[in-house]
Design a protein around this motif. Structure first.
Motif, PDB file in Angstrom:
ATOM      1  N   ALA A 122       0.832  -1.205   0.000  1.00 13.34           N
ATOM      2  CA  ALA A 122       0.000   0.000   0.000  1.00 13.34           C
ATOM      3  C   ALA A 122       0.864   1.251   0.000  1.00 13.34           C
ATOM      4  N   ARG A 123       1.939   1.235   0.778  1.00 14.70           N
ATOM      5  CA  ARG A 123       2.845   2.385   0.831  1.00 14.70           C
ATOM      6  C   ARG A 123       3.515   2.608  -0.517  1.00 14.70           C
ATOM      7  N   THR A 125       2.372   1.766  -3.482  1.00 14.39           N
ATOM      8  CA  THR A 125       1.395   2.251  -4.450  1.00 14.39           C
ATOM      9  C   THR A 125       1.025   3.702  -4.195  1.00 14.39           C
ATOM     10  N   ARG A 126       0.975   4.098  -2.915  1.00 15.38           N
ATOM     11  CA  ARG A 126       0.640   5.489  -2.596  1.00 15.38           C
ATOM     12  C   ARG A 126       1.765   6.457  -2.920  1.00 15.38           C
ATOM     13  N   ARG A 127       3.013   6.044  -2.692  1.00 14.09           N
ATOM     14  CA  ARG A 127       4.094   7.028  -2.620  1.00 14.09           C
ATOM     15  C   ARG A 127       5.236   6.816  -3.618  1.00 14.09           C
ATOM     16  N   THR A 239       0.533   3.927 -12.339  1.00 14.81           N
ATOM     17  CA  THR A 239       1.588   3.951 -11.336  1.00 14.81           C
ATOM     18  C   THR A 239       1.932   5.399 -11.000  1.00 14.81           C
ATOM     19  N   PRO A 241       3.055   8.208  -7.549  1.00 14.74           N
ATOM     20  CA  PRO A 241       2.472   8.653  -6.281  1.00 14.74           C
ATOM     21  C   PRO A 241       1.038   9.143  -6.461  1.00 14.74           C
ATOM     22  N   ARG A 242       0.201   8.791  -5.485  1.00 12.89           N
ATOM     23  CA  ARG A 242      -1.196   9.247  -5.523  1.00 12.89           C
ATOM     24  C   ARG A 242      -1.265  10.734  -5.178  1.00 12.89           C
ATOM     25  N   ASP A 243      -2.349  11.379  -5.582  1.00  8.17           N
ATOM     26  CA  ASP A 243      -2.522  12.801  -5.291  1.00  8.17           C
ATOM     27  C   ASP A 243      -2.420  13.038  -3.792  1.00  8.17           C
ATOM     28  N   TYR A 245       0.516  13.346  -2.146  1.00  9.62           N
ATOM     29  CA  TYR A 245       1.804  12.891  -1.577  1.00  9.62           C
ATOM     30  C   TYR A 245       2.955  13.490  -2.374  1.00  9.62           C
TER      31      TYR A 245
END
Length: 245
Positions: A122-123, A125-127, A239, A241-243, A245
């Motif tokens: 999860a980390r 994929t987020r960052r 792919t 970083p998600r919005d 971050y």
């Protein structure tokens, strides 16, 4: 294509953004199965899925040491702290992504890794510049999943199918008779045990005699089909970083 057996020039020519990262453990699996059971099984499922998938898939070398301190009293067991394990997995995924293999399925063979892998993927994929998800093979075998133990029928079956030379068939009776039929030492819904030696004399949970090479073949087919379906889905994910971050 397995990274360990290919040249860099051959891999440079492969057109894919999908990679599989097998993750296992080096820990006791009773008197009949090798300490590398979880790693061997994760590798076998990953390699079978890569072979079955229609498009090229890169298979990374397996991570053989995981979160396994619960087996520390049994000789040969190795373990790492969860934060070390998560950092290592994240670094390997980042390495894969740097070469363009930025859609990664972490193919897991060890129950003790599950929580850490859920957090770290999860980390990532987020960052990070990658999309990563965990896939635990014994959660993907239908009704067989309810029979999961430790060194029990499922793990032994898959070994018997994919790596039969590693199973000590003459020790199965001992494995069953001196093991446990349940993981943990329970009071209601509370598990009082911290380590596995508290509830199983020889490290086994479940009866490995209920396993067979034929059952292992079915387990392999189910897990492989589920992983192939997952590959179809993840390659469509964005792919990066998600919005926020």
């Amino acid at each position: 294509m397995h990274l360990a057996t290919e040249t860099w020039t051959d891999l440079d020519a492969v057109e894919t953004d999908v990679a599989l990262l097998p993750v296992g453990s080096t820990e006791q699996h009773g008197p009949h199965a090798p300490l590398g059971t979880d790693t061997l099984n994760a590798e076998a499922v990953a390699e079978a899925a890569a072979e079955k998938y229609a498009d090229p898939v890169v298979v990374a070398p397996a991570i053989p040491v995981g979160v396994a301190e619960e087996h520390r009293r049994f000789t040969g067991t190795l373990w790492t702290a969860e934060d070390t394990f998560r950092a290592y997995v994240r670094d390997v995924v980042a390495s894969l992504a740097s070469h363009g293999w930025d859609h990664v399925v972490v193919v897991n063979g060890h129950g003790g890794n599950i929580a850490a892998l859920g957090e770290v993927t999860a980390r990532i994929t987020r960052r990070d510049e990658a999309f990563a998800v965990p896939f635990t093979w014994f959660d993907e075998v239908g009704e067989h999943s309810s029979d999961m133990g430790h060194g029990g029928p499922l793990e032994t079956s898959l070994l018997r199918h994919a790596n039969p030379e590693t199973v000590h068939e003459d020790r199965l009776d001992d494995a069953a008779e001196n093991g446990s039929d349940r993981w943990g030492d329970w009071q209601g819904r509370v598990n009082l045990a911290v380590d596995s030696h508290e509830f199983t004399e020889n490290g086994v949970v479940g009866d490995p005699r209920d396993g067979s090479a034929e059952r292992g073949e079915e387990l392999m087919e189910r897990a492989t089909d589920a992983l192939v379906e997952l590959l179809d889905v993840i390659r469509e994910r964005e792919t990066g970083p998600r919005d926020g971050y």
